[in-house]
Design an enzyme around this catalytic site. Structure first.
Site, PDB file in Angstrom:
ATOM      1  N   GLU A 114       4.074  -5.194   7.603  1.00 28.22           N
ATOM      2  CA  GLU A 114       3.204  -4.206   8.229  1.00 28.22           C
ATOM      3  C   GLU A 114       3.470  -4.026   9.720  1.00 28.22           C
ATOM      4  O   GLU A 114       3.341  -2.941  10.254  1.00 28.22           O
ATOM      5  CB  GLU A 114       1.744  -4.583   8.013  1.00 28.22           C
ATOM      6  CG  GLU A 114       1.243  -4.415   6.585  1.00 28.22           C
ATOM      7  CD  GLU A 114       1.519  -5.596   5.698  1.00 28.22           C
ATOM      8  OE1 GLU A 114       2.366  -6.426   6.056  1.00 28.22           O
ATOM      9  OE2 GLU A 114       0.911  -5.677   4.607  1.00 28.22           O
ATOM     10  N   GLU A 119      -0.221  -9.362  -0.774  1.00 33.91           N
ATOM     11  CA  GLU A 119      -1.662  -9.652  -0.646  1.00 33.91           C
ATOM     12  C   GLU A 119      -2.337  -9.634  -2.011  1.00 33.91           C
ATOM     13  O   GLU A 119      -3.224 -10.438  -2.298  1.00 33.91           O
ATOM     14  CB  GLU A 119      -2.298  -8.645   0.304  1.00 33.91           C
ATOM     15  CG  GLU A 119      -1.828  -8.833   1.744  1.00 33.91           C
ATOM     16  CD  GLU A 119      -2.315  -7.744   2.673  1.00 33.91           C
ATOM     17  OE1 GLU A 119      -2.034  -6.558   2.383  1.00 33.91           O
ATOM     18  OE2 GLU A 119      -2.954  -8.049   3.676  1.00 33.91           O
ATOM     19  N   ALA A 170       0.866  -1.186   0.000  1.00 38.20           N
ATOM     20  CA  ALA A 170       0.000   0.000   0.000  1.00 38.20           C
ATOM     21  C   ALA A 170       0.900   1.233   0.000  1.00 38.20           C
ATOM     22  O   ALA A 170       2.015   1.190   0.497  1.00 38.20           O
ATOM     23  CB  ALA A 170      -0.875  -0.010   1.237  1.00 38.20           C
ATOM     24  N   GLY A 178       0.825  -5.088   0.988  1.00 35.69           N
ATOM     25  CA  GLY A 178      -0.291  -5.181   0.053  1.00 35.69           C
ATOM     26  C   GLY A 178       0.125  -5.771  -1.279  1.00 35.69           C
ATOM     27  O   GLY A 178      -0.689  -6.367  -1.979  1.00 35.69           O
TER      28      GLY A 178
END
Ligand code: T1G
Length: 704
Positions: A125, A105, A61, A102
């Site tokens: 994270e 992911e 992200a 992310g």
């Protein structure tokens, strides 16, 4: 859109292209879903490959979006991953270099995954004080097993793609490409294969449909929980990571995913996560000097010379030896040179004993070190670092010699910790080549390097020092010229407050205990005993001549007059058993302080921990604000980086300036005004800095 769409035969290739690491910001997320729709709407397309341009598949992200509404703008990352899972045509993730957070992911939402060797795979994270918030805690255990997944999620460390591909039973990677160069062609070929395989309409594989169990779940998670509780204090995220992975084994995929989301959102709001995200960006921002852009070419540094083989000179030399850069180290006397070399050898041998250094590497490094008594031997060095006695007269002698001997274009750096770099530069005919490189003791360990920019320091000299700092794994922060630069100028105010607190009623151990409970590695008095009380004594003597109006507590001087310089004399603010470092409260010192209070006519009062912490930390904040408004530091986050990497400020609080932002500058200013009314303190100092008053009036913070 930052996702490109190309077609190779009957395969659509979607390439993330959001430099520098394909952060999954809103435009990238939208680019992926648009491209997916286009591929699935084109009958000629049989399969889809998702990959990344440049140096990453995706770094996750976009951290820069975190504090903005864009982070939750649809399509969110969760929605993009759902779109991948719902694609009727197979999607193959082609992973190279970096797939983190992310980014990983996203790949877990694809039907198949092929990785190039050497790719760094992580869910980091937790290092930002959060946890994977787009299904990582429920999907990764399904492809790697609970224990491997928990270790990766709870630790946040990267693992190489080939190591993961070799795990028995793993389902993360369907294939490992022969090389990064062949990844795309192999991914396209593999996409064709799976398209043919599913041409019969058979269901495409989804990670969410895999089982997620652990044979001894209850016992395993209890053990893991005890381990985490024992090792991680002050940070809530690791335990929540564990809870999310445990949920994945106890609940349905959808329920566990919903629980992950609420845990993620809860952590995003914690001050610890705000601090860790701030540090991530601050450390990278510190490397950027506003008026020294990438167009400024650094000078080449192939060889270094260090003048002075004392503790600092030896430690400084080690940084360059560790980076494979030859060092010529200069002393004036053989015994000093021998002593310096012996210290370097001792430091390396200690690392060998701890198994942190191989003998052959130690020998390679020592072979790069050339000791000499002859200053002429530095004439070809690209960078010369002076690390001699902290006295301007000595600096003058050395820099005049360097000016005469060093080759044109050599960078002449001083390791001075407080002296005026402009004055030092003026000892030479090349002030543009002079800069401060203030290392922190022990120089081969502490990450912080204050780069002191003189009025005439050339931009390419700064660019060179910032580049070499990265090479020797230092966190460099640029400071302007003033007494104490950034760190020591602020610690001066912190120490003054510590002295006033003693006069008003606190003991050294009360002050240390309060600030260590706040999170500092060491309180001011234990730190002074370690560094040596005589160092501060010498600086105060110099300052009392230069700035006689500065008010400070005489307690430290009284202590030094007793010869109590700290651990090196076996006694300081504390007593020490012979050969031991444990700080023992000293009745003699407490009586001395009590006696001193009487001479000042101060009736001692009980001082609470909160006041101790606020007086010490807000002293840093107020002086930091003055440093900012004076242009000595270019941004508040630089000041935070200095305190986090050089002074043991608790990292989970993000540094003094972020700490003040989190308390609220209105509250900080109000507390400062309260301190200004204390007759035994320094009212002038506690007037909130004009910058603080301005930010409060505008409802702003130091860190934007
Ligand atoms: N977002 C935005 N910018 C990033 C970024 C990111 N995720 N990662 C790096 N950058 C910028 C960085 O600021 C610097 O910018 C440049 O890229 C080079 O970085 C839902 C919410 C990827 C291993 O924690 O670990 O996904 O200074 O100097 O040494 O679960 O960057 O050049 O302007 O570090 O080659 C999780 C963090 C996010 C990965 C590359 N991802 N990044 O290392 O370069 S949270 C991370 C790194 C998340 C989801 C959650 C490293 C790297 P500038 P760099 P590098």
């Amino acid at each position: 859109m930052t996702a490109e769409y190309k077609v190779q035969d009957d395969v659509a290739v979607i390439t993330l292209n959001n430099p520098p690491v394909n952060g999954l910001g809103h435009s990238t997320r939208l680019g992926i879903t648009n491209a997916l729709e286009k591929a699935n709407g084109d009958a000629a397309i049989k399969a889809i490959v998702l990959t990344g341009a440049g140096k990453a598949f995706s770094g996750g992200a976009d951290i820069r979006e975190f504090n903005s509404a864009r982070a939750t703008l649809e399509p969110t990352l969760g929605s993009v991953i759902l779109a991948l899972e719902h694609s009727p045509k197979p999607v193959v993730a082609a992973i190279h270099s970096v797939a983190m957070g992310g980014g990983l992911e996203l790949a877990l939402g694809c039907h198949y995954r092929i990785a190039a060797p050497g790719a760094k795979i992580a869910l980091p994270e937790v290092k930002l004080g959060i946890l994977p918030g787009a299904g990582g805690t429920v999907r990764l255990p399904r492809v790697l097993g609970v224990e491997t997944a928990l270790s990766m999620i709870g630790g946040g460390e990267a693992v190489n793609s080939e190591a993961l591909a070799a795990l028995p039973g793993q389902k993360l990677f369907d294939k490992l490409a022969a090389s990064p160069e062949q990844l795309l062609s192999e991914a396209v070929a593999f996409a064709k294969e799976v398209a043919a395989k599913h041409a019969d309409g058979s269901a495409l594989p989804l990670v969410r449909n895999l089982p997620c169990t652990h044979p001894n779940g209850e016992a395993y998670f209890q053990f893991a929980r005890n381990m985490v509780k024992g090792t991680v204090k002050h940070l809530p995220a690791p335990l929540k990571c564990l809870e999310a992975v445990e949920n994945a084994t106890r609940f349905s995929f959808e329920d566990a995913l919903a629980k992950e989301r609420s845990l993620f959102l809860g952590l995003m709001l914690t001050p610890e996560s705000r601090a860790l995200r701030h540090i991530f960006m601050a450390e990278r921002a510190a490397a950027k000097i506003p008026d020294v852009g990438p167009e400024i070419t650094p000078r080449e540094v192939k060889t270094v010379a260090v003048i002075g083989a004392g503790t600092m000179g030896g430690g400084i030399s080690m940084n360059f030896l560790n980076a494979g850069i030859p060092v010529t180290i200069v002393e004036t006397k053989q015994e000093a040179l021998d002593r310096g070399l012996a210290t370097v050898r001792k430091n390396y041998e200690a690392q060998i004993k701890k198994g942190k250094l191989k003998q052959e590497v130690y020998e390679q490094r020592m072979a790069l070190l050339t000791p000499t008594l002859n200053m002429d031997d530095i004439k070809d060095a690209d960078l010369v670092i002076e690390a001699v006695f902290e006295e301007m007269g000595v600096k003058e002698t050395v820099f005049k010699k360097l000016d005469a001997i060093a080759k044109p274009g050599a960078i002449l750096a001083s390791n001075t910790s407080t002296l005026d770099v402009d004055k030092i530069a003026a000892f030479t005919h090349r002030p543009q080549d002079v800069v401060g490189m203030h290392f922190f003791s022990p120089a081969n360990v502490m990450r912080l390097l204050e780069v002191v920019r003189g009025a005439k320091t050339a931009k390419d000299v700064l660019a060179t020092v910032m580049a070499i700092a990265k090479k020797i794994k230092k966190t460099a922060v640029v400071s302007g010229v003033c007494d104490g630069f950034i760190g020591n100028r602020m610690i001066e105010q912190y120490s003054r407050q510590a002295g006033f607190l003693l006069e008003e009623g606190a003991t050294p151990q009360q002050v240390d205990k309060a600030i260590e409970k706040f999170g500092f590695a060491m309180g001011p008095f234990r730190m002074a005993d370690l560094a040596g009380n005589d160092i501060g004594w010498a600086i105060r003597k110099r300052r009392s001549v230069e700035k006689p109006d500065i008010k400070y507590s005489k307690t430290a001087d009284l202590l030094c007059e007793l010869g109590r310089f700290g651990q090196k004399t076996g006694a300081g603010w504390y007593d020490y058993a012979p050969g031991k470092r444990d700080a023992i409260p000293s009745k003699l010192v407490e009586d001395m302080i009590e006696q001193h209070r009487k001479t000042l006519g101060i009736t001692p009062r009980k001082i609470g921990e909160q006041e101790i912490v606020e007086r010490l930390v807000y002293a840093l904040v107020n002086e930091g604000a003055r440093i900012l408004q004076g242009g000595i530091a270019s941004k508040a986050s630089d000041i935070d980086v200095v305190y986090l990497t050089g002074y043991g400020f608790p990292f989970w609080r993000g540094g003094p300036m972020l700490c003040a932002d989190q308390v609220g500058l209105f509250n900080v200013a109000a507390t400062m005004k309260r301190f200004a009314r204390n007759p035994h303190d320094d009212a002038r100092f506690w007037e909130p800095a004009p910058l603080i008053q301005k930010l409060v009036a505008e409802g702003r913070t130091f860190n934007g």
